[in-house]
Design an enzyme around this catalytic site. Sequence first.
Site, short mmCIF file in Angstrom:
data_model
loop_
_atom_site.label_atom_id
_atom_site.label_comp_id
_atom_site.label_asym_id
_atom_site.label_seq_id
_atom_site.Cartn_x
_atom_site.Cartn_y
_atom_site.Cartn_z
N LYS A 276 17.62 12.01 1.15
CA LYS A 276 16.26 11.52 0.89
C LYS A 276 15.86 10.51 1.95
O LYS A 276 16.72 9.82 2.50
CB LYS A 276 16.21 10.82 -0.49
CG LYS A 276 16.33 11.74 -1.68
CD LYS A 276 16.19 10.97 -2.98
CE LYS A 276 16.35 11.89 -4.18
NZ LYS A 276 15.27 12.89 -4.29
N ARG A 350 20.21 19.88 -11.49
CA ARG A 350 20.33 21.20 -12.13
C ARG A 350 21.75 21.73 -12.02
O ARG A 350 22.19 22.52 -12.85
CB ARG A 350 19.30 22.15 -11.53
CG ARG A 350 19.48 22.45 -10.07
CD ARG A 350 18.24 23.06 -9.43
NE ARG A 350 17.19 22.07 -9.19
CZ ARG A 350 16.01 22.34 -8.68
NH1 ARG A 350 15.70 23.59 -8.35
NH2 ARG A 350 15.12 21.39 -8.48
#
Length: 496
Positions: A276, A350
Amino acid sequence: MLSLHVSHASVTAVDTPLLAIFFNAAESGAISLPATLQSLDESLHGAIARTLARRDFRGQRDETFTLVGTERGVERVMLVGLGKAPAARAAYRRAGSVAARAAAKLGAGAMHVLANEASPEQIEGVVAGIALGAWTYTDLRTPAPETERRAPLESATIIVSDSDEARDAFALGDALAAGQAVARRLGMMPSNVCTPDTFVETANGIAARQGNVAVTVMGRDDMEREGMGAFLCIAQATPQEPRLVVMEYRGAGDDDAPVVLVGKGLCFDTGGISMKPAPDMEWMKYDMSGAGGVMGAMEAISRLKPKVNVIGVIGSTTNMVSGTAVKPGDVVTASNGKTIEVINTDAEGRMVLADLLVFVKRFKPAVVLDAATLTGAIVFALGHNAVGLFGPDRDVVEEVRAAGERCGEPGWQLPVWDEYREQIKSDVADLRNTGGRPAGSITAALFLQEFVDGYPWVHLDVAGTAYSQSDLGWLPKGPTGTPVGTFVEFVRGRAR
Ligand code: BES
Ligand code: MN
Ligand code: ZN
């Protein structure tokens, strides 16, 4: 830490540094003094009536007006506005929070809240709201010198009518407040303080205090034995022991299928090799808010003791950049045998949830709800005002939505149509872990659905709602407690 109390005292008989009183906004003109406040107002020589007549206070949402009280008895009076649509529990929650924040600012130390005419839902709201507004996290701060310090708000007493409904409503609000405090504390803790083991300690703490929760803890070796290649490929970049924690509360018979709550517990999310950007990355300490929500819900449920079985499951690790980190293009195998091509290591939540959703099948769940700060895309879709709800079964999604609405955690359903599945097909494996930019929250939910088997399921994307990046007045900056309320309301609904 705030302690909440309930009292049936008459308003003329209380001794308190501060008495908060709620008012609906006037339809037009001035608010008239309710007859029940007549004698209190007389002791103040008519100050409340004058304030209302002058329209210094109009009962608007988030409005407060503080009056000097008497030397003993009621030392200060705070008028608090409910606004124009005041019947709802959410309006009382908001007003309670505003009152508690104003009281904390004054340094009153303790307060009483007049709610003897409130409905059970409104009492629940006030109690939860007071706790919401009074909550602080000061563990990592040097205390201000005694001479400059204002007394923190340590006690709030809610005056309610002498009835079982009112007492039960107070108990519910109190339990919810305790649960939200657990979730918010975990959220606020930086990732060098909140590690996967912190979830183990928190679960053990709840079990020890309440005595009706059984805790099971798994580490890396146990997960390897379960073949949890999706979870473990994220955990392989950190020397911290990843944790899978199971908390079992049995409020019903052994044969009763449980409600299973699943939470994403990323203590920090750097994005991994698909790292990020630096601005705002510090907010990723909140990436454990789903797991924090499960812990908070288990705290509240173990206090409320509903007649339903509830199992909380969290998966916790830290998404790091290191020489052992998983790389884009790597293919791993989840515990149900499905292979996953890791397109973007920042889609790590996920991966963790995939193995958790396979894992919970062993409990033969009546329903599974998972909560996760799963996608930035949900903030584009719904902003900070609604939880994203996903699931193939409309009725269960609606049940979750209604539970959220009741407790002031609104949610909205997004579709999980088959057409979107095209986006998560891989060239080399069964699935890829990202579906590109379009409908990012939906493809994330569809990815999760690949690991759901044999039970009704709803996914809650709380990336926009679990914490607030700004002070909203009624809600301080930081962790909000979402989705604790939704979980608890859902479970209460199933207990009836
Ligand atoms: N934890 C983030 C999602 C997130 C973003 C939560 C902003 C709160 C605020 C999640 O792990 C993530 O990075 N998701 C990616 C998915 C993408 C790589 C497909 C995202 O949203 O960008
Ligand atoms: Mn990520
Ligand atoms: Zn994440």
